[in-house]
Design a protein around this motif. Sequence first.
Motif, PDB file in Angstrom:
ATOM      1  N   VAL A  87      26.068 -11.791  -9.696  1.00  0.00           N
ATOM      2  CA  VAL A  87      27.255 -11.937  -9.933  1.00  0.00           C
ATOM      3  C   VAL A  87      28.006 -11.038  -9.505  1.00  0.00           C
ATOM      4  CG1 VAL A  87      29.507 -12.502 -10.213  1.00  0.00           C
ATOM      5  CG2 VAL A  87      27.714 -14.343 -10.397  1.00  0.00           C
ATOM      6  N   ASN A  88      27.642  -9.678 -11.180  1.00  0.00           N
ATOM      7  CA  ASN A  88      28.324  -8.480 -11.165  1.00  0.00           C
ATOM      8  C   ASN A  88      27.612  -7.776  -9.410  1.00  0.00           C
ATOM      9  OD1 ASN A  88      29.787  -8.265 -13.109  1.00  0.00           O
ATOM     10  ND2 ASN A  88      27.683  -8.433 -14.185  1.00  0.00           N
ATOM     11  N   VAL A  89      26.527  -7.564  -9.245  1.00  0.00           N
ATOM     12  CA  VAL A  89      26.177  -7.265  -7.837  1.00  0.00           C
ATOM     13  C   VAL A  89      25.217  -7.454  -6.990  1.00  0.00           C
ATOM     14  CG1 VAL A  89      24.029  -5.041  -7.741  1.00  0.00           C
ATOM     15  CG2 VAL A  89      25.011  -4.918 -10.167  1.00  0.00           C
ATOM     16  N   PRO A  90      26.382  -8.445  -5.809  1.00  0.00           N
ATOM     17  CA  PRO A  90      25.414  -9.382  -5.415  1.00  0.00           C
ATOM     18  C   PRO A  90      24.290  -8.352  -4.134  1.00  0.00           C
ATOM     19  CG  PRO A  90      27.886  -8.775  -4.712  1.00  0.00           C
ATOM     20  CD  PRO A  90      27.901  -8.269  -5.615  1.00  0.00           C
ATOM     21  N   ASP A  91      24.552  -7.234  -4.012  1.00  0.00           N
ATOM     22  CA  ASP A  91      23.860  -7.273  -2.799  1.00  0.00           C
ATOM     23  C   ASP A  91      22.354  -6.405  -3.301  1.00  0.00           C
ATOM     24  OD1 ASP A  91      25.757  -6.965  -0.535  1.00  0.00           O
ATOM     25  OD2 ASP A  91      26.210  -5.015  -1.195  1.00  0.00           O
ATOM     26  N   GLY A  92      22.287  -6.164  -4.896  1.00  0.00           N
ATOM     27  CA  GLY A  92      20.829  -6.294  -5.735  1.00  0.00           C
ATOM     28  C   GLY A  92      20.429  -7.110  -6.049  1.00  0.00           C
ATOM     29  N   ILE A  93      18.966  -6.586  -5.473  1.00  0.00           N
ATOM     30  CA  ILE A  93      18.169  -7.809  -6.094  1.00  0.00           C
ATOM     31  C   ILE A  93      17.473  -7.713  -7.390  1.00  0.00           C
ATOM     32  CG2 ILE A  93      15.225  -8.178  -5.454  1.00  0.00           C
ATOM     33  CD1 ILE A  93      15.627  -6.927  -3.155  1.00  0.00           C
ATOM     34  N   PHE A  94      17.678  -9.137  -7.325  1.00  0.00           N
ATOM     35  CA  PHE A  94      16.981  -9.486  -9.722  1.00  0.00           C
ATOM     36  C   PHE A  94      16.108 -10.378  -9.407  1.00  0.00           C
ATOM     37  CE2 PHE A  94      21.155  -7.467  -8.824  1.00  0.00           C
ATOM     38  CZ  PHE A  94      21.604  -6.667  -9.826  1.00  0.00           C
ATOM     39  N   HIS A  95      14.830  -9.681 -10.397  1.00  0.00           N
ATOM     40  CA  HIS A  95      13.819 -10.932 -10.769  1.00  0.00           C
ATOM     41  C   HIS A  95      13.610 -11.323 -12.723  1.00  0.00           C
ATOM     42  CE1 HIS A  95      12.189  -9.474  -6.599  1.00  0.00           C
ATOM     43  NE2 HIS A  95      12.500  -8.542  -6.816  1.00  0.00           N
ATOM     44  N   LEU A  96      12.921 -12.242 -12.546  1.00  0.00           N
ATOM     45  CA  LEU A  96      12.783 -13.195 -13.862  1.00  0.00           C
ATOM     46  C   LEU A  96      11.368 -12.426 -14.220  1.00  0.00           C
ATOM     47  CD1 LEU A  96      13.911 -14.343 -16.396  1.00  0.00           C
ATOM     48  CD2 LEU A  96      12.653 -16.825 -15.313  1.00  0.00           C
ATOM     49  N   GLN A  97      11.467 -11.452 -15.427  1.00  0.00           N
ATOM     50  CA  GLN A  97      10.284 -10.705 -14.271  1.00  0.00           C
ATOM     51  C   GLN A  97      10.179  -9.462 -16.412  1.00  0.00           C
ATOM     52  OE1 GLN A  97       9.278  -8.218 -11.847  1.00  0.00           O
ATOM     53  NE2 GLN A  97       7.118  -8.396 -11.471  1.00  0.00           N
ATOM     54  N   ASP A  98       8.769  -9.692 -16.797  1.00  0.00           N
ATOM     55  CA  ASP A  98       8.917  -8.891 -18.021  1.00  0.00           C
ATOM     56  C   ASP A  98       8.063  -7.761 -17.746  1.00  0.00           C
ATOM     57  OD1 ASP A  98       7.796  -7.891 -20.367  1.00  0.00           O
ATOM     58  OD2 ASP A  98       6.928 -10.179 -21.424  1.00  0.00           O
ATOM     59  N   SER A  99       8.939  -6.905 -18.334  1.00  0.00           N
ATOM     60  CA  SER A  99       8.760  -5.202 -17.834  1.00  0.00           C
ATOM     61  C   SER A  99       7.948  -5.064 -18.110  1.00  0.00           C
ATOM     62  CB  SER A  99       9.962  -4.634 -18.763  1.00  0.00           C
ATOM     63  OG  SER A  99      10.111  -4.341 -20.748  1.00  0.00           O
ATOM     64  N   ARG A 100       6.477  -5.401 -19.475  1.00  0.00           N
ATOM     65  CA  ARG A 100       5.318  -5.371 -19.790  1.00  0.00           C
ATOM     66  C   ARG A 100       4.163  -5.616 -18.097  1.00  0.00           C
ATOM     67  NH1 ARG A 100       5.772  -7.952 -25.158  1.00  0.00           N
ATOM     68  NH2 ARG A 100       6.290  -9.547 -23.675  1.00  0.00           N
ATOM     69  N   LYS A 101       4.847  -6.267 -17.737  1.00  0.00           N
ATOM     70  CA  LYS A 101       3.767  -7.206 -16.964  1.00  0.00           C
ATOM     71  C   LYS A 101       4.367  -6.475 -15.438  1.00  0.00           C
ATOM     72  CE  LYS A 101       2.836 -10.965 -19.807  1.00  0.00           C
ATOM     73  NZ  LYS A 101       2.830 -12.483 -19.920  1.00  0.00           N
ATOM     74  N   ALA A 102       5.560  -5.943 -15.182  1.00  0.00           N
ATOM     75  CA  ALA A 102       6.307  -5.569 -13.636  1.00  0.00           C
ATOM     76  C   ALA A 102       5.284  -4.665 -12.918  1.00  0.00           C
ATOM     77  CB  ALA A 102       7.370  -4.699 -13.808  1.00  0.00           C
ATOM     78  N   SER A 103       5.566  -4.944 -12.018  1.00  0.00           N
ATOM     79  CA  SER A 103       4.602  -4.413 -10.915  1.00  0.00           C
ATOM     80  C   SER A 103       5.134  -3.644  -9.625  1.00  0.00           C
ATOM     81  CB  SER A 103       2.592  -4.957 -10.450  1.00  0.00           C
ATOM     82  OG  SER A 103       2.184  -3.716  -9.591  1.00  0.00           O
ATOM     83  N   PHE A 104       4.890  -2.158  -9.166  1.00  0.00           N
ATOM     84  CA  PHE A 104       5.518  -1.631  -8.072  1.00  0.00           C
ATOM     85  C   PHE A 104       4.878  -0.760  -6.727  1.00  0.00           C
ATOM     86  CE2 PHE A 104       9.116  -3.393 -10.346  1.00  0.00           C
ATOM     87  CZ  PHE A 104      10.214  -4.339 -10.499  1.00  0.00           C
ATOM     88  N   SER A 105       5.411  -0.467  -6.314  1.00  0.00           N
ATOM     89  CA  SER A 105       4.585   0.807  -5.483  1.00  0.00           C
ATOM     90  C   SER A 105       4.988   1.858  -5.906  1.00  0.00           C
ATOM     91  CB  SER A 105       5.297   0.115  -3.779  1.00  0.00           C
ATOM     92  OG  SER A 105       5.217  -0.688  -3.492  1.00  0.00           O
TER      93      SER A 105
END
Length: 212
Positions: A87-105
């Motif tokens: 709601v606060n950042v409607p243009d953002g992309i938000f994921h339910l994700q554990d930072s210890r298991k996250a994977s990005f390029s």
Amino acid sequence: MFCKLQDKTKLTIDAYNKNFSGYTDKFMNYSPYAMHVIEFAGLLEDDFKVLDIGCGPGNVAKQLCAVKRLKITGIDLSSEMLEIARVNVPDGIFHLQDSRKASFSSEYFDAVVLSFSIVHLDDDEANEVLANAVKWLRSGGYLYLSFMEGKQPGFETTSFSSQPLYFNYFQETKIEEFLKENGIDRFRSIRQDYSELDGSNTTDVFLFGKKR
């Protein structure tokens, strides 16, 4: 309430999910923290890709986007916090994700933000998350990191939650050394007191860094 260390993440996230409103009310526009976020935003450029690790209700993302037009990606383990962030950042992309298991390029983001998110991790977990954050940050990209000094790790109640959350405390010199070893040069350091419920003070540390 006896809290087993191995349950620290579940207990902490349960507390956030049940007390998200109190947290949001206190920290959405908390000026002692927002002033540093706004300063950091001044380093960024429009259309920068920003990763917010442990984004909570989107308070930091919203503050950043008030200064620059940014492409926000946020991750958090609290589903209730993420609903507010969307709601606060409607243009953002938000994921339910554990930072210890996250994977990005690798080298995908122009900036990575960790605003009081490593404080719920033990030392080894924090180092792993920080190392990954650096990996996901492009050369010349910016890192924003905040954490606390002052106590032994353990479970604590807070001003927004009577349910205990796990908190860890770090030493600025060790964090800076770790970042330097992983390719981040710290160029700004801010220390300020935070008044606890029992009248004691905790030292909040805010670091700005740039990837070599």
